[in-house]
Design an enzyme around this catalytic site. Sequence first.
Site, PDB file in Angstrom:
ATOM      1  N   TYR B 110       0.840  -1.189   0.000  1.00 52.80           N
ATOM      2  CA  TYR B 110       0.000   0.000   0.000  1.00 52.80           C
ATOM      3  C   TYR B 110       0.880   1.246   0.000  1.00 52.80           C
ATOM      4  O   TYR B 110       1.945   1.276   0.621  1.00 52.80           O
ATOM      5  CB  TYR B 110      -0.877   0.050   1.252  1.00 52.80           C
ATOM      6  CG  TYR B 110      -2.061  -0.871   1.239  1.00 52.80           C
ATOM      7  CD1 TYR B 110      -3.296  -0.441   0.767  1.00 52.80           C
ATOM      8  CD2 TYR B 110      -1.954  -2.166   1.718  1.00 52.80           C
ATOM      9  CE1 TYR B 110      -4.394  -1.280   0.783  1.00 52.80           C
ATOM     10  CE2 TYR B 110      -3.060  -3.017   1.728  1.00 52.80           C
ATOM     11  CZ  TYR B 110      -4.273  -2.566   1.265  1.00 52.80           C
ATOM     12  OH  TYR B 110      -5.365  -3.390   1.282  1.00 52.80           O
ATOM     13  N   TYR B 149      -0.750  -9.839   0.711  1.00 50.10           N
ATOM     14  CA  TYR B 149       0.321  -9.330   1.567  1.00 50.10           C
ATOM     15  C   TYR B 149       0.192  -9.919   2.967  1.00 50.10           C
ATOM     16  O   TYR B 149      -0.907 -10.289   3.396  1.00 50.10           O
ATOM     17  CB  TYR B 149       0.321  -7.798   1.602  1.00 50.10           C
ATOM     18  CG  TYR B 149      -0.953  -7.179   2.110  1.00 50.10           C
ATOM     19  CD1 TYR B 149      -1.176  -6.987   3.474  1.00 50.10           C
ATOM     20  CD2 TYR B 149      -1.939  -6.783   1.216  1.00 50.10           C
ATOM     21  CE1 TYR B 149      -2.345  -6.425   3.933  1.00 50.10           C
ATOM     22  CE2 TYR B 149      -3.127  -6.219   1.682  1.00 50.10           C
ATOM     23  CZ  TYR B 149      -3.322  -6.042   3.036  1.00 50.10           C
ATOM     24  OH  TYR B 149      -4.487  -5.486   3.496  1.00 50.10           O
ATOM     25  N   ARG B 159      -3.330 -11.653   3.767  1.00 50.07           N
ATOM     26  CA  ARG B 159      -4.642 -11.231   3.255  1.00 50.07           C
ATOM     27  C   ARG B 159      -4.819 -11.689   1.819  1.00 50.07           C
ATOM     28  O   ARG B 159      -3.907 -11.559   1.003  1.00 50.07           O
ATOM     29  CB  ARG B 159      -4.778  -9.697   3.263  1.00 50.07           C
ATOM     30  CG  ARG B 159      -4.867  -8.960   4.569  1.00 50.07           C
ATOM     31  CD  ARG B 159      -6.070  -9.222   5.467  1.00 50.07           C
ATOM     32  NE  ARG B 159      -7.353  -9.632   4.891  1.00 50.07           N
ATOM     33  CZ  ARG B 159      -8.294  -8.829   4.402  1.00 50.07           C
ATOM     34  NH1 ARG B 159      -8.107  -7.529   4.364  1.00 50.07           N
ATOM     35  NH2 ARG B 159      -9.431  -9.293   3.946  1.00 50.07           N
ATOM     36  N   HIS B 162      -7.512  -8.222  -2.547  1.00 45.04           N
ATOM     37  CA  HIS B 162      -8.809  -7.566  -2.337  1.00 45.04           C
ATOM     38  C   HIS B 162      -8.735  -6.101  -2.702  1.00 45.04           C
ATOM     39  O   HIS B 162      -7.658  -5.503  -2.741  1.00 45.04           O
ATOM     40  CB  HIS B 162      -9.273  -7.719  -0.886  1.00 45.04           C
ATOM     41  CG  HIS B 162      -8.365  -7.038   0.107  1.00 45.04           C
ATOM     42  ND1 HIS B 162      -7.220  -7.619   0.584  1.00 45.04           N
ATOM     43  CD2 HIS B 162      -8.421  -5.815   0.677  1.00 45.04           C
ATOM     44  CE1 HIS B 162      -6.618  -6.793   1.423  1.00 45.04           C
ATOM     45  NE2 HIS B 162      -7.318  -5.678   1.496  1.00 45.04           N
ATOM     46  N   HIS B 164     -10.703  -2.500  -1.503  1.00 47.23           N
ATOM     47  CA  HIS B 164     -11.623  -1.870  -0.551  1.00 47.23           C
ATOM     48  C   HIS B 164     -12.608  -0.977  -1.302  1.00 47.23           C
ATOM     49  O   HIS B 164     -12.224  -0.305  -2.271  1.00 47.23           O
ATOM     50  CB  HIS B 164     -10.855  -0.992   0.434  1.00 47.23           C
ATOM     51  CG  HIS B 164      -9.938  -1.757   1.351  1.00 47.23           C
ATOM     52  ND1 HIS B 164     -10.322  -2.202   2.587  1.00 47.23           N
ATOM     53  CD2 HIS B 164      -8.650  -2.154   1.203  1.00 47.23           C
ATOM     54  CE1 HIS B 164      -9.306  -2.832   3.175  1.00 47.23           C
ATOM     55  NE2 HIS B 164      -8.276  -2.814   2.361  1.00 47.23           N
TER      56      HIS B 164
END
Lengths: 195, 238
Positions: B110, B149, B159, B162, B164
């Site tokens: 991120y 990640y 995770r 995905h 958000h």
Amino acid sequence: MTPGQTPSQTVGPFFAYGLTAEQYGYPFTSLFPPRVAEPRARGEHIRVTGRLFDGEGKTIPDAMVEIAHVDAEGRPVTSRDTAVASGFRGFGRCGTGTSADQSFEFHTIKPGVAAPGTAPHINVIVTMRGLLVHAFTRLYFEDEAAANAADPVLASVPAERRATLIAKRIALPEGVEYRFDIQMQGPNETVFFDL
Amino acid sequence: MDKPLPTSLPTPRDWTSHSPYIHPDYRSTVLRGPKRPLLPIKAHMADLAAPVYGHEDLGELDHDLTRNARRNGEPLGERIIVAGRVLDERGRPVPDTLVEIWQANAAGRYVHKVDQHDAPLDPNFLGAGRCMTDSEGRYRFMTIKPGAYPWGNHHNAWRPNHIHLSLFGSTFASRLVTQLYFPGDPLLALDPIFLGTPEKARERLISKFTLDVTEPGFALGYEFNIVLRGLAATPMEK
């Protein structure tokens, strides 16, 4: 028919560059900054600040708070044109990751009375890592005791928990601030509503 | 564009479709989820006004994450299209509603300063985008498939891929923050965030690969329809 409501999932810890980019210094514009009212907006200009606490009393540094409320005359903002013309947007967002003490801070105006017999209030949505469904609460104003006593939503809250919904008024040289801390858990857990 | 106030009450949140606040397998919920029951509330119409915004608030490239943060080239990774419809529970489209997304890059990193995962940032990818639905509730994003990640929830926790999403819908009560997953991801069966959702509703979080959205020679397409709370058929008392 549809398969049913899309389930909620946590906002996670890394929302800031998408949802509150300008506040955090990311190169993306913010549609809903923490300044909800421009200086020219009609009404009493106030700051709304507070911190969020977890079940161990620790401040939460990665929450996002959203507020929504009516204008000083008690009217909801129902169009973008109205918001642009009045300087009052009616909705704002603030993350708790940019101040030294993990506060959120909104600049807005004190809302008027939206319906007879109800007290001025601000609708609040809280979301954060570890919250699988956003939580909804309301902020009422300490200096509106008479109106608060008559408000049907406050009346529906057990008396011993009402204080969790009342923001404290602090008069500072730079203006009036309302302090609204939110306890996610614990003996003084903030009242959250099933809206 | 004027957004008239709702004239009937929102349909209730269907708690059989949503995670409980305390889901101990997802450790952060233990100290952060409210423990006391939510109280019922009879909201006034003025409290149900959704935020206002318009198409003019969005940048031309806001919906295209492969282009909206370029500095010196194209972002790395697998280009994908994510498209679908925003509907209410009766299947009616939710027009002109905002859809905001954010995600990791192809390497599972991120942009957020707090993300310390040892994977490369991509100078040409921010990972944030938004668009508004059209008159039939349709939305469409161009992006890069996000990587998996690791995270600190438990030993060897990862995770699933995905994206958000954040939506408002037609009233203040239809607010939804969620995550979109990808079909066939082996990490889904191990992910406590995904598994917090009641089993019958989990499939609604998984996008579908479809050639209908795929663009030949360019990008795979995933369809993800979103169902928000709508308004009950009964008009609200004045």
